[in-house]
Design an enzyme around this catalytic site. Sequence first.
Site, PDB file in Angstrom:
ATOM      1  N   PHE A   1      45.399 -10.453  19.767  1.00 10.91           N
ATOM      2  CA  PHE A   1      45.990  -9.879  18.554  1.00 10.91           C
ATOM      3  C   PHE A   1      46.937 -10.832  17.824  1.00 10.91           C
ATOM      4  O   PHE A   1      47.242 -10.638  16.654  1.00 10.91           O
ATOM      5  CB  PHE A   1      46.770  -8.593  18.911  1.00 10.91           C
ATOM      6  CG  PHE A   1      48.133  -8.858  19.482  1.00 10.91           C
ATOM      7  CD1 PHE A   1      49.213  -9.155  18.657  1.00 10.91           C
ATOM      8  CD2 PHE A   1      48.365  -8.830  20.854  1.00 10.91           C
ATOM      9  CE1 PHE A   1      50.477  -9.425  19.185  1.00 10.91           C
ATOM     10  CE2 PHE A   1      49.620  -9.103  21.383  1.00 10.91           C
ATOM     11  CZ  PHE A   1      50.669  -9.398  20.541  1.00 10.91           C
TER      12      PHE A   1
ATOM     13  N   LYS B   1      34.208 -10.826  18.776  1.00  8.25           N
ATOM     14  CA  LYS B   1      34.887  -9.538  18.951  1.00  8.25           C
ATOM     15  C   LYS B   1      36.371  -9.753  18.678  1.00  8.25           C
ATOM     16  O   LYS B   1      37.097 -10.321  19.488  1.00  8.25           O
ATOM     17  CB  LYS B   1      34.705  -8.976  20.367  1.00  8.25           C
ATOM     18  CG  LYS B   1      35.162  -7.518  20.404  1.00  8.25           C
ATOM     19  CD  LYS B   1      35.686  -7.049  21.725  1.00  8.25           C
ATOM     20  CE  LYS B   1      37.122  -7.350  22.015  1.00  8.25           C
ATOM     21  NZ  LYS B   1      38.110  -6.623  21.204  1.00  8.25           N
TER      22      LYS B   1
ATOM     23  N   GLU C   1      40.971  -5.367  18.810  1.00  9.50           N
ATOM     24  CA  GLU C   1      40.843  -4.058  18.149  1.00  9.50           C
ATOM     25  C   GLU C   1      42.136  -3.665  17.434  1.00  9.50           C
ATOM     26  O   GLU C   1      42.157  -2.755  16.617  1.00  9.50           O
ATOM     27  CB  GLU C   1      40.426  -2.981  19.158  1.00  9.50           C
ATOM     28  CG  GLU C   1      41.435  -2.639  20.250  1.00  9.50           C
ATOM     29  CD  GLU C   1      41.357  -3.588  21.454  1.00  9.50           C
ATOM     30  OE1 GLU C   1      40.992  -4.773  21.285  1.00  9.50           O
ATOM     31  OE2 GLU C   1      41.695  -3.131  22.560  1.00  9.50           O
TER      32      GLU C   1
ATOM     33  N   SER D   1      45.323 -12.439  27.423  1.00  2.00           N
ATOM     34  CA  SER D   1      46.228 -12.462  28.583  1.00  2.00           C
ATOM     35  C   SER D   1      45.521 -13.046  29.805  1.00  2.00           C
ATOM     36  O   SER D   1      44.287 -13.028  29.890  1.00  2.00           O
ATOM     37  CB  SER D   1      46.677 -11.035  28.898  1.00  2.00           C
ATOM     38  OG  SER D   1      45.540 -10.263  29.237  1.00  2.00           O
TER      39      SER D   1
ATOM     40  N   CYS E   1      51.445 -18.042  22.380  1.00  2.00           N
ATOM     41  CA  CYS E   1      51.247 -18.567  23.736  1.00  2.00           C
ATOM     42  C   CYS E   1      51.950 -19.907  23.883  1.00  2.00           C
ATOM     43  O   CYS E   1      52.036 -20.445  24.971  1.00  2.00           O
ATOM     44  CB  CYS E   1      49.763 -18.714  24.027  1.00  2.00           C
ATOM     45  SG  CYS E   1      48.995 -19.891  22.946  1.00  2.00           S
TER      46      CYS E   1
ATOM     47  N   GLU F   1      55.447 -13.430  31.581  1.00  2.00           N
ATOM     48  CA  GLU F   1      55.339 -13.607  30.126  1.00  2.00           C
ATOM     49  C   GLU F   1      55.961 -12.386  29.454  1.00  2.00           C
ATOM     50  O   GLU F   1      55.533 -11.263  29.702  1.00  2.00           O
ATOM     51  CB  GLU F   1      53.860 -13.728  29.727  1.00  2.00           C
ATOM     52  CG  GLU F   1      53.678 -13.948  28.245  1.00  2.00           C
ATOM     53  CD  GLU F   1      52.226 -14.203  27.862  1.00  2.00           C
ATOM     54  OE1 GLU F   1      51.333 -13.511  28.380  1.00  2.00           O
ATOM     55  OE2 GLU F   1      51.987 -15.099  27.029  1.00  2.00           O
TER      56      GLU F   1
END
Length: 484
Positions: A149, A173, A176, A226, A281, A375
């Site tokens: 995301f 993909k 979402e 992740s 990240c 994280e």
Amino acid sequence: MKYPAVKNYIGGQFVPGKHKTLDIISPLTGEVISKVPLSGMDDVDAAVKAAKKAFVSWSTIPIKERVQVFYKYKTLLEKNREELAQICQEENGKTLDESYAEVDKSIELTEFACSLPQMVAGEAMEVSNGVECRIENAPLGVVAFIAPFNFPNMVPHWVLPNALALGNTLIMKPSEVVPLSVVRMAELLHDAGLPDGVFNVVNGDREVVEALCDHPGIEAVAFVGSTKVAKIVYQRATSNLKRCVALGGAKNHLIVLPDAHVEMTASNVAASMSGCAGQRCMAASAMVGVGKIDHIIDKLCDEAKKIVAGENLGPVITQGAKERIERYITEAEQQGAKILVDGRNATVAGKEGGYYVGPTIIDHVTKDMAIAKEEVFGPVIAIIRADTLDEALSIENSSNYGNAAAVFTQSGGAAKHVMEHASAGMIGVNIGVPVPREPFSFGGWNESKFGSCDITGKSSIEFWTKLKKITTKWNPEAQVNWMS
Ligand code: NAD
């Protein structure tokens, strides 16, 4: 709803989902702005069929011709920069400046793809009298990409221009949570002249990911997200004998020495921990201070106070993310860490429904605390104190992750020591976000990346192609022996 319902993009057509849908909520306000289909195996199968059909002709077009689409696409990204940045901001929450930077990075990534013909020129040599060996980079076939995301526009561009320019056809993909930017990409690729079926989008969540890892028609899967899901995807795709690179999460350490340039260090650390609300990240998540660095911490706190939620700091992605981040801060406080700048309970007037967390600096974190190891993915930095540079390096080395690490110092020798001994794929010296720009490749170490290639730059050529070795002989009079 501000945006029409998202559809899948298969074979050059936008097709509505046939299954359930999910609301898309803007983190800026908490309002529903659209909805996205949660697709199934049948949608993935339709996309694979379209991509397979398109591969037949796309893969045979010479690469110099294929990249012409990306020259046009780059111009369209530039023309639509403002709209793309607005969509990115609305669905992800990052500031407009950060959204523009993201689109600019997508333009740079597309520009790199335009240079691929120069990089895959191949090798040829006469290996014995009249016998020539040649190596070519052949495309793999239908490939898939699963996105996170946090960069709705840039991260899809880590993959799509290179994978397609190299002759593959792609099923993407999107996350979402942020599927709107990819809708616009599909439209612009179409306008740039990309043939139908070369780029396809199947929206959804876990079910689509599993279908992409399992479908026998897909040759390779790239993933960014992740570590937990990167492991699942890497294991599932490779157990189905697919090529896979899966980039995971991060816990990036910035090692600060007392001789570091104070202003430069403070501004770089503050920008690294808070940029994109800490949801990068490459974000600084732990600062390891060696010896007497209080003068730098004081300056860092001054810098952090200039970062204001709703002004130059966007919200985090969901209410759940805000609660998780604030839990980490509270737990560290309860365990004895000292909160120097506290971003909990941040609100923005007029945007009370948004998910804001202010910049947070926590000192005297010990290496066994959760906030030192896990994280956090928010605008938070945990300061861990060390007596020596080697102690700082052992703290960095003990992380399960290994995306980025940086050192702040004016000593060349100390910087070299960190360059040599930090256990991370991307190292910075006096820079808070050491992202390698094209043509250098992007990818971490340890549990920040599974698979042998990086995802961008020159290394991605190896991932998206297979080598064809061709030996030719045109001298019928030559004696046949085992060397020729
Ligand atoms: P995520 O792992 O939750 O989701 C990533 C993708 O996986 C999404 O498309 C999602 O639909 C899918 N997914 C989620 N759960 C799944 C499951 N159980 N099975 C199969 N698929 C699943 O990640 P996110 O929250 O979207 O993104 C944030 C994470 O991504 C952070 O950990 C961040 O560090 C990481 N990230 C890493 C890099 C990198 O280069 N290493 C870059 C960007 C983001």
